[in-house]
Design an enzyme around this catalytic site. Structure first.
Site, PDB file in Angstrom:
ATOM      1  N   GLU A  35     -36.056  58.533  13.933  1.00 44.56           N
ATOM      2  CA  GLU A  35     -34.472  58.563  14.034  1.00 44.56           C
ATOM      3  C   GLU A  35     -34.501  58.844  15.772  1.00 44.56           C
ATOM      4  O   GLU A  35     -35.222  59.065  16.235  1.00 44.56           O
ATOM      5  CB  GLU A  35     -35.076  60.356  13.154  1.00 44.56           C
ATOM      6  CG  GLU A  35     -34.096  60.427  12.404  1.00 44.56           C
ATOM      7  CD  GLU A  35     -34.178  61.292  11.487  1.00 44.56           C
ATOM      8  OE1 GLU A  35     -34.389  62.426  12.340  1.00 44.56           O
ATOM      9  OE2 GLU A  35     -34.293  61.638  10.143  1.00 44.56           O
ATOM     10  N   ARG A  87     -12.036  46.683  11.660  1.00 48.90           N
ATOM     11  CA  ARG A  87     -12.165  45.237  10.366  1.00 48.90           C
ATOM     12  C   ARG A  87     -11.933  45.901   9.454  1.00 48.90           C
ATOM     13  O   ARG A  87     -11.742  45.330   8.874  1.00 48.90           O
ATOM     14  CB  ARG A  87     -13.232  43.878  11.381  1.00 48.90           C
ATOM     15  CG  ARG A  87     -12.723  43.555  12.452  1.00 48.90           C
ATOM     16  CD  ARG A  87     -13.179  41.638  12.122  1.00 48.90           C
ATOM     17  NE  ARG A  87     -14.944  42.326  12.630  1.00 48.90           N
ATOM     18  CZ  ARG A  87     -15.658  41.107  12.484  1.00 48.90           C
ATOM     19  NH1 ARG A  87     -15.230  39.709  12.211  1.00 48.90           N
ATOM     20  NH2 ARG A  87     -16.822  41.657  12.721  1.00 48.90           N
ATOM     21  N   GLN A  88     -12.670  46.811   9.548  1.00 46.90           N
ATOM     22  CA  GLN A  88     -12.934  47.552   7.938  1.00 46.90           C
ATOM     23  C   GLN A  88     -11.402  48.628   7.975  1.00 46.90           C
ATOM     24  O   GLN A  88     -11.648  49.861   7.270  1.00 46.90           O
ATOM     25  CB  GLN A  88     -13.986  47.751   6.865  1.00 46.90           C
ATOM     26  CG  GLN A  88     -15.257  46.393   6.808  1.00 46.90           C
ATOM     27  CD  GLN A  88     -16.377  47.713   6.401  1.00 46.90           C
ATOM     28  OE1 GLN A  88     -15.885  48.387   6.025  1.00 46.90           O
ATOM     29  NE2 GLN A  88     -17.596  46.749   6.749  1.00 46.90           N
ATOM     30  N   HIS A 120      -9.334  45.138  16.397  1.00 44.39           N
ATOM     31  CA  HIS A 120      -8.690  44.568  15.339  1.00 44.39           C
ATOM     32  C   HIS A 120      -7.342  44.887  15.145  1.00 44.39           C
ATOM     33  O   HIS A 120      -6.708  43.598  15.550  1.00 44.39           O
ATOM     34  CB  HIS A 120      -9.486  43.745  14.417  1.00 44.39           C
ATOM     35  CG  HIS A 120      -9.228  43.230  13.203  1.00 44.39           C
ATOM     36  ND1 HIS A 120      -8.926  41.736  14.277  1.00 44.39           N
ATOM     37  CD2 HIS A 120      -8.771  42.889  12.796  1.00 44.39           C
ATOM     38  CE1 HIS A 120      -8.652  41.050  13.336  1.00 44.39           C
ATOM     39  NE2 HIS A 120      -8.614  41.922  11.460  1.00 44.39           N
ATOM     40  N   LYS A 181      -4.917  29.981   9.469  1.00 47.40           N
ATOM     41  CA  LYS A 181      -6.577  29.936   8.818  1.00 47.40           C
ATOM     42  C   LYS A 181      -6.307  31.030   7.285  1.00 47.40           C
ATOM     43  O   LYS A 181      -5.492  31.691   7.286  1.00 47.40           O
ATOM     44  CB  LYS A 181      -6.988  31.497   9.966  1.00 47.40           C
ATOM     45  CG  LYS A 181      -8.588  31.638   9.277  1.00 47.40           C
ATOM     46  CD  LYS A 181      -9.962  32.724  10.434  1.00 47.40           C
ATOM     47  CE  LYS A 181      -9.500  33.518  10.697  1.00 47.40           C
ATOM     48  NZ  LYS A 181     -10.296  33.817  11.243  1.00 47.40           N
ATOM     49  N   ASP A 207      -9.083  34.458  21.159  1.00 46.20           N
ATOM     50  CA  ASP A 207      -9.940  36.111  20.313  1.00 46.20           C
ATOM     51  C   ASP A 207      -9.682  36.865  20.529  1.00 46.20           C
ATOM     52  O   ASP A 207      -9.859  37.425  22.321  1.00 46.20           O
ATOM     53  CB  ASP A 207     -10.504  34.871  18.440  1.00 46.20           C
ATOM     54  CG  ASP A 207     -10.170  35.617  17.355  1.00 46.20           C
ATOM     55  OD1 ASP A 207      -8.836  35.763  17.338  1.00 46.20           O
ATOM     56  OD2 ASP A 207     -10.208  34.465  16.255  1.00 46.20           O
TER      57      ASP A 207
HETATM   58  C1  R5P Z   1     -10.327  37.808  12.187  1.00 45.59           C
HETATM   59  O1  R5P Z   1      -9.185  38.299  12.126  1.00 45.59           O
HETATM   60  C2  R5P Z   1     -10.634  38.032  14.098  1.00 45.59           C
HETATM   61  O2  R5P Z   1      -9.427  38.311  14.930  1.00 45.59           O
HETATM   62  C3  R5P Z   1     -11.663  36.810  14.670  1.00 45.59           C
HETATM   63  O3  R5P Z   1     -10.675  36.626  14.037  1.00 45.59           O
HETATM   64  C4  R5P Z   1     -12.693  36.444  13.771  1.00 45.59           C
HETATM   65  O4  R5P Z   1     -12.574  37.905  12.717  1.00 45.59           O
HETATM   66  C5  R5P Z   1     -13.433  36.050  13.631  1.00 45.59           C
HETATM   67  O5  R5P Z   1     -14.879  36.288  12.991  1.00 45.59           O
HETATM   68  P1  R5P Z   1     -16.586  35.234  12.777  1.00 45.59           P
HETATM   69  O6  R5P Z   1     -16.294  34.379  14.396  1.00 45.59           O
HETATM   70  O7  R5P Z   1     -17.210  35.626  11.763  1.00 45.59           O
HETATM   71  O8  R5P Z   1     -15.261  34.011  13.057  1.00 45.59           O
END
Ligand code: R5P
Length: 277
Positions: A35, A87-88, A120, A181, A207
């Site tokens: 811990e 992202r979740q 995100h 994508k 990105d």
């Molecule tokens: C998703 O929509 C994000 O903008 C990135 O494109 C994504 O998180 C990239 O993830 P990875 O490198 O695992 O493809």
């Protein structure tokens, strides 16, 4: 006073200089059972806790830092240079959690306000129970780019087109476009070529996050004889073998900001954060 998480020590140091704030010499330790325990030897009226939550441990460490800070300072500001689990932000199945909301609520309990960099989705800011502001550090990604030939700034999906345009505007020249994508799994994506011609051009792929590198590597496969390929992002998470994957795909240059501290984090988000504090 800047109170840094263990994963954000470089960024915190630059931020302290930028803001002319003192930097707490936080101690990070573990008990025999694994811990974590932190100690903040210094105290001030305002504590600015700066911690990227890149791992589950980093989340717990942040809660610990906030807990000490809120007992020793009148005001606690929490800076999340990179917010893990952001992202979740949706649940596609009632059996699954909306983890971004859960962590945002936990983080809200130990702070007066939150500042986060390029989450995100902007909507994540609404998950916090305290005011949360978002910062765009992407204009800074243009700084390492110099003397590009016929530059083409590409977003690997429609959601990143604004980022690609921002970097293009900050660079001052070039065309922008995006790929379409379709995500198949957390490590596999399908990408359809953009309309822009990439032959003999310096291509810059932009990105918010590069995690496994699958999105960028698949996007690069669609390019037709570019002069060079640069990959840039705000958060260079670079999980597993992402760096190898990108090198094998033909990336000439990979860089990001220090919201996630990696060897490629050559641009600091500190000035953009300092402006907001
Ligand atoms: C998703 O929509 C994000 O903008 C990135 O494109 C994504 O998180 C990239 O993830 P990875 O490198 O695992 O493809």
């Amino acid at each position: 006073m800047i109170v840094s998480g263990s994963s954000s020590q470089s960024l915190s140091t630059v931020l302290a200089t930028e803001m002319d704030e003192s930097l707490a010499v936080v101690e990070y330790d573990r008990f025999a059972d694994g811990e974590m325990i932190v100690r903040i030897p210094d105290a001030d009226d305002r504590a600015i806790v700066v911690a990227s939550t890149t791992t589950s441990d980093a989340h717990v460490e942040l809660l610990q830092l906030q807990n000490v800070a809120s007992r020793r300072a009148d005001e606690v500001v929490t800076v999340l240079p990179y917010m893990g689990y952001a992202r979740q932000d949706k649940s596609f199945d009632p059996e699954e959690p909306v983890t971004a909301r859960a962590v945002a609520r936990a983080i809200s309990t130990g702070t007066d306000r939150v500042v986060t960099v390029n989450p995100h989705a902007e909507a994540v800011a609404e998950f916090f129970d305290v005011p949360c502001e978002t910062i765009d550090a992407s204009p800074r990604l243009a700084a390492p780019l110099a003397d590009l030939t016929d530059p083409l700034f590409l977003a690997p999906d429609e959601g990143a087109i604004e980022l690609a345009s921002t970097v293009r505007d900050a660079y001052g020249d070039g065309e922008t476009d995006y790929f379409e994508k379709n995500r198949i799994s957390d490590t596999d994506v399908e990408i359809r070529p953009s309309d822009a011609d990439s032959a003999d051009r310096d291509v810059v792929l932009v990105d918010d996050i590069v995690a496994t590198g699958s999105t960028m590597a698949t996007a690069i496969e669609q390019l037709d004889a570019p002069r060079s390929v640069s990959v840039t992002c705000v958060h260079p998470v670079l999980a597993r073998n992402a760096q190898l994957k990108l090198s094998a795909a033909g990336v000439d240059r990979l860089f990001g900001t220090d919201t996630v501290e990696r060897t490629v984090s050559v641009v600091s988000a500190a000035p953009a954060i300092a402006d907001r504090l």
